[in-house]
Design an enzyme around this catalytic site. Structure first.
Site, PDB file in Angstrom:
ATOM      1  N   THR A   1       0.965  -1.256  -0.148  1.00  0.00           N
ATOM      2  CA  THR A   1      -0.083   0.047  -0.015  1.00  0.00           C
ATOM      3  C   THR A   1       0.757   1.263  -0.045  1.00  0.00           C
ATOM      4  O   THR A   1       1.720   1.220   0.596  1.00  0.00           O
ATOM      5  CB  THR A   1      -0.922   0.115   1.269  1.00  0.00           C
ATOM      6  OG1 THR A   1      -1.556  -1.064   1.214  1.00  0.00           O
ATOM      7  CG2 THR A   1      -1.823   1.399   1.370  1.00  0.00           C
TER       8      THR A   1
ATOM      9  N   CYS B   1      24.555   2.853  10.187  1.00  0.00           N
ATOM     10  CA  CYS B   1      24.202   1.529  10.230  1.00  0.00           C
ATOM     11  C   CYS B   1      25.127   0.517  10.529  1.00  0.00           C
ATOM     12  O   CYS B   1      24.932  -0.672  10.858  1.00  0.00           O
ATOM     13  CB  CYS B   1      23.981   1.245   8.601  1.00  0.00           C
ATOM     14  SG  CYS B   1      23.188   2.481   7.800  1.00  0.00           S
TER      15      CYS B   1
END
Ligand SMILES: *Cc1c(COP(=O)(O)O)cnc(C)c1O
Length: 378
Positions: free
Chosen positions: A238, A325
């Protein structure tokens, strides 16, 4: 305590104006953009307009813009989607620089396990890939070449246009991770000639969790996230309407104010270096001439970076050793070691990344803390 934020390469705060533009799409225009009813159409109209805006800004067509969940997904898509599309033609080599972001590196490791031959391009001591390296690595069996536009640890700008031309000469696809470049350099996909290009909203004062993958029209790339028929059947899930509205508004603003922001940051960085001048044993890692204005990677002789970061954090200064990260790992930066720094030198290195909202006061104060902290830790 007032925080001083020098970690803009990790993320940036959401711009308030951008936030205001996003808010209607959470509680009011909440329709699924793919629903054919009025509320869905209204949501889709916002997505279409965001897509048009981004396409125009990078000189692409709107059907060449795909929205993803961020830079990481876009990078993974480019690597897997590009490599597997070319595997159908029997090409099995993937060429990428040794200094790519972990999103690209981890995808390449996976491709290697899947049977691709992965070749890493070395960099010079300035952190830049050289012509020889490209010539040697890219061959007729190459499916995909990945070279980031600008590096997230040093800011060094890479020869993307040249690498792309070579890749095309030898029949390979070319992808550039432009996540770090996007806030500071005009992206023109026609001029660059790239097949794929990625960027991410939260690196230019947009929302987190949304990115773009540009895929040149006519280039065959496999889909990465399966599901519904969203994004012209290429990316299921979506559609994240508020985030897409946000990334377009933020990118538009970044492009409009680019020269002005870059100049402001250049002045701030100059001042920062001046304030650091009394401290001996400071080396700049990487090329400062051909680099993003915002990233300054410094080595403080005899100062362990984890201790430095911790001490600076206690004084309210937000900094990083390298990529956020990888910050939980104790491994030295793969970017700095690729540039020829030894493990100790890499562990004495700190990344300062400045932003348009930093003030001269913050620069002076932050530099003073850095000088004091480095002296204390030596
Ligand atoms: C931040 C960054 C990414 C990852 O983007 P996310 O939107 O945080 O997933 C990829 N590449 C580079 C060069 C980055 O700096």
């Amino acid at each position: 305590m007032e925080r001083i934020y020098f970690d803009h390469a990790a993320t940036t705060p959401l711009d308030r104006e951008v936030f205001e533009k996003m808010t209607p799409y959470f509680c009011d225009v909440y329709g699924n953009a793919d629903s054919p009813h009025a509320l869905g159409r209204k949501a889709m109209a916002a997505v279409d307009s965001a897509r048009d805006k981004i396409a125009a800004l990078i000189h692409a067509k709107n059907n060449e813009i795909y929205f993803t969940s961020g830079g990481t997904e876009a990078d993974n898509w480019a690597l897997f989607g590009g490599a597997y599309a070319k595997k159908a033609e029997g090409k099995t080599r993937v060429v990428l620089s040794a200094i790519e972001h972990h999103a690209v590196l981890s995808a390449a490791e996976r491709l290697e396990r899947d049977g691709f031959e992965v070749v890493y391009l070395p960099v010079n001591e300035q952190g830049v890939v050289e012509e020889d390296a490209l010539q040697n690595a890219i061959d007729r069996n190459t499916a995909l070449v990945a070279l980031m536009y600008a590096n997230n640890e040093t800011g060094a700008i890479q020869p993307v246009q040249r690498a792309c031309a070579l890749a095309h000469e030898r029949g390979a696809l070319f992808f550039t991770d432009a996540v770090q470049a996007a806030p500071y350099m005009r992206l023109d996909v026609r001029e660059l000639g790239v097949d794929m290009l990625s960027f991410s909203g939260h690196k230019f004062y947009g929302p987190k969790g949304v990115g773009v993958l540009y895929i040149r029209g006519g280039v065959k790339v496999q889909k990465f996230v399966g599901g519904g028929e969203q994004e012209r059947g290429m990316r299921g899930g979506t559609v994240n309407v508020p985030a897409i509205v946000g990334i377009a508004a933020a990118y538009e603003k970044a492009v409009q104010n680019m020269e002005q922001n870059n100049e402001k940051i250049r002045v701030l960085v100059q001042r920062f270096m001046q304030e650091l001048a009394p401290l001996s044993g400071v080396t700049v890692n990487g090329d400062r001439q051909n680099a993003l204005p915002s990233v300054l990677n410094l080595r403080f002789d005899g100062v362990e970076n984890t201790a430095f970061l911790y001490a600076m954090d206690l004084q309210g200064v937000c900094l990083a050793a390298g990529s956020a990260c990888a910050s939980a790992s104790v491994k030295p930066s793969h970017v700095l070691t690729a540039m020829g720094l030894d493990e100790r030198q890499a562990k004495e290195s700190v990344r300062f990344s400045f932003g348009k909202n930093n003030t001269t006061e913050e620069i002076v104060q932050g530099a003073r803390f850095a000088v004091e902290t480095a002296r204390r830790l030596r």
